[in-house]
Design a protein around this motif. Sequence first.
Motif, PDB file in Angstrom:
ATOM      1  N   ASN A 312       0.842  -1.190   0.000  1.00  0.00           N
ATOM      2  CA  ASN A 312       0.000   0.000   0.000  1.00  0.00           C
ATOM      3  C   ASN A 312       0.885   1.252   0.000  1.00  0.00           C
ATOM      4  N   PRO A 313       0.834   2.041  -1.057  1.00  0.00           N
ATOM      5  CA  PRO A 313       1.704   3.230  -1.137  1.00  0.00           C
ATOM      6  C   PRO A 313       1.435   4.238  -0.026  1.00  0.00           C
ATOM      7  N   ASN A 314       0.212   4.244   0.492  1.00  0.00           N
ATOM      8  CA  ASN A 314      -0.105   5.165   1.585  1.00  0.00           C
ATOM      9  C   ASN A 314       0.688   4.835   2.845  1.00  0.00           C
ATOM     10  N   LEU A 315       0.929   3.545   3.067  1.00  0.00           N
ATOM     11  CA  LEU A 315       1.726   3.151   4.230  1.00  0.00           C
ATOM     12  C   LEU A 315       3.176   3.612   4.073  1.00  0.00           C
ATOM     13  N   LEU A 316       3.697   3.483   2.856  1.00  0.00           N
ATOM     14  CA  LEU A 316       5.068   3.937   2.603  1.00  0.00           C
ATOM     15  C   LEU A 316       5.166   5.460   2.780  1.00  0.00           C
ATOM     16  N   ARG A 317       4.142   6.175   2.364  1.00  0.00           N
ATOM     17  CA  ARG A 317       4.120   7.640   2.541  1.00  0.00           C
ATOM     18  C   ARG A 317       4.088   7.991   4.024  1.00  0.00           C
ATOM     19  N   ILE A 318       3.334   7.223   4.797  1.00  0.00           N
ATOM     20  CA  ILE A 318       3.275   7.475   6.243  1.00  0.00           C
ATOM     21  C   ILE A 318       4.656   7.332   6.862  1.00  0.00           C
ATOM     22  N   VAL A 319       5.394   6.331   6.427  1.00  0.00           N
ATOM     23  CA  VAL A 319       6.762   6.116   6.931  1.00  0.00           C
ATOM     24  C   VAL A 319       7.616   7.353   6.653  1.00  0.00           C
ATOM     25  N   ASP A 320       7.543   7.874   5.413  1.00  0.00           N
ATOM     26  CA  ASP A 320       8.336   9.041   5.037  1.00  0.00           C
ATOM     27  C   ASP A 320       7.983  10.268   5.888  1.00  0.00           C
ATOM     28  N   ILE A 321       6.689  10.474   6.093  1.00  0.00           N
ATOM     29  CA  ILE A 321       6.245  11.658   6.829  1.00  0.00           C
ATOM     30  C   ILE A 321       6.624  11.587   8.303  1.00  0.00           C
ATOM     31  N   LEU A 322       6.366  10.430   8.929  1.00  0.00           N
ATOM     32  CA  LEU A 322       6.527  10.317  10.383  1.00  0.00           C
ATOM     33  C   LEU A 322       7.954  10.037  10.831  1.00  0.00           C
ATOM     34  N   SER A 323       8.854   9.786   9.863  1.00  0.00           N
ATOM     35  CA  SER A 323      10.238   9.505  10.234  1.00  0.00           C
ATOM     36  C   SER A 323      11.074  10.782  10.342  1.00  0.00           C
ATOM     37  N   LEU A 324      10.462  11.935  10.093  1.00  0.00           N
ATOM     38  CA  LEU A 324      11.219  13.194  10.148  1.00  0.00           C
ATOM     39  C   LEU A 324      11.705  13.472  11.570  1.00  0.00           C
TER      40      LEU A 324
END
Length: 324
Positions: A312-324
Amino acid sequence: MGEIKTIGVLTSGGDSPGMNAAIRAVVRTSLYHNLNVVGVMRGYEGLIAGELVPMNRKSVSNIIGRGGTILKTTRSAAFRTPEGRMAAFENIQKFKIDALVVIGGEGTFTGANVFSQEYGLPVLGLPGTIDNDLIGTDYTIGYDTAINNVISAVDKIRDTAESHARVFIIEVMGRDSGLIALRSGIGSGAEAILIPESETDIEELFRRLEESRTYKSSRIIMVAEGRHAGGLEVSEKIKERFPKYDVRLSILGHIQRGGSPTCMDRVLASRLGVAAVDALLAGHKGEMVGVVNNAIHFTPFHNAIKHISEINPNLLRIVDILSL
């Protein structure tokens, strides 16, 4: 095959939390319909060897919360041969089994599909694997427990990581699937998640580690074991690039499979076990029983055994956003 009077049940392949709850559901639903139930010990290997035992209500008392499988499990090379399957069918006939419920994953269903086609035996499968990588069900039995086991372990590891300002590489199971790493990584607040289904830009990982040095006292990087050489490769590359970092590797291993199943896995296993017996009586065969959008769903074995390869690409996007 004629009228179903006796149902056999077995577990095969890797164990997963919730298998016992599924066995319990199959046995009790069969008894509810006034059917006989036979348990097969050690999966297909036990079916070949004739290790079959009658089951009743007492057989499954107080097992819903136990991890592992009371029927034991193994992987059978003999069942892959025509001779092995013939010996298994002879025992099916000897114990007068009219239908079979198998609990396992890809290998289990591959064997069940061939066996069912060769001998015309009604066989249904329940998805019992911690990897959650089968087509035809939103969740597999054991997946929820496995990711909660990972999160529990990582929460403890982070305490040490914070105390010593360390970078921890956490390797989790998932030879062909990164779903354990992905969800448990999001749930435990990992700074990066490396999985087989998604290419990782190692330079981007280095950049994040460098940027986070001034405001994060610990860093957690989640790695699926199927991602090239796994956690060891990743930890060595980070040590080489950042020789002053205190980098540690923790391989969680089989701790992910063990322990009491979560409520979600117990309920899922119970729903699927009841549905399997009901479906056999309704004429279903050669299918995996799953849950899609909270409804019971049937998928032919040959489709169910295809691995989920798209994340799910949305899960990968969540990783990018919340890893800041």
